[in-house]
Design a protein around this motif. Structure first.
Motif, PDB file in Angstrom:
ATOM      1  N   THR A  63       0.839  -1.195   0.000  1.00 21.68           N
ATOM      2  CA  THR A  63       0.000   0.000   0.000  1.00 21.68           C
ATOM      3  C   THR A  63       0.872   1.242   0.000  1.00 21.68           C
ATOM      4  N   ASP A  64       0.358   2.255  -0.645  1.00 23.50           N
ATOM      5  CA  ASP A  64       1.031   3.545  -0.678  1.00 23.50           C
ATOM      6  C   ASP A  64       0.196   4.501   0.160  1.00 23.50           C
ATOM      7  N   LEU A  65       0.731   4.956   1.268  1.00 25.61           N
ATOM      8  CA  LEU A  65      -0.030   5.802   2.178  1.00 25.61           C
ATOM      9  C   LEU A  65      -0.030   7.272   1.773  1.00 25.61           C
ATOM     10  N   ASP A  66       0.785   7.653   0.800  1.00 26.42           N
ATOM     11  CA  ASP A  66       0.852   9.061   0.415  1.00 26.42           C
ATOM     12  C   ASP A  66      -0.471   9.550  -0.166  1.00 26.42           C
ATOM     13  N   PRO A  68      -3.725   8.399   0.275  1.00 21.95           N
ATOM     14  CA  PRO A  68      -4.789   8.604   1.265  1.00 21.95           C
ATOM     15  C   PRO A  68      -4.482   9.761   2.215  1.00 21.95           C
ATOM     16  N   LEU A  69      -3.211   9.935   2.606  1.00 20.89           N
ATOM     17  CA  LEU A  69      -2.876  11.042   3.492  1.00 20.89           C
ATOM     18  C   LEU A  69      -3.086  12.385   2.813  1.00 20.89           C
TER      19      LEU A  69
END
Length: 74
Positions: A63-66, A68-69
């Motif tokens: 997952t890439d959290l960038d 959603p953040l």
């Protein structure tokens, strides 16, 4: 994972019981799965779950959290 284990164990036991009258050795499949379930309950480990965990659809996805953040912080 629990649902997959119950499906696999139930399928193996049912297969052993259905095929058992024609091929007596198939009953050992049901007995083996039953023994494995008892062992699993006593030791809180599960061999079928370990095998199923290696299947591709049970692997965690990266997952890439960038994104959603960024969406949450605006």
């Amino acid at each position: 994972m629990d649902r997959q284990v119950r499906l696999a164990a139930g399928t193996l036991v049912l297969t052993g019981l259905i095929v058992g009258p024609r091929w007596n050795a198939a009953r050992w499949l049901s007995a083996g799965v039953a023994g494995g379930l008892v062992f699993s309950a006593l030791t809180n480990t599960c061999g079928i779950a370990k095998i199923l965990a290696k299947l591709p659809h049970n692997q965690p996805k990266a997952t890439d959290l960038d994104d959603p953040l960024t969406a949450l912080t605006g």
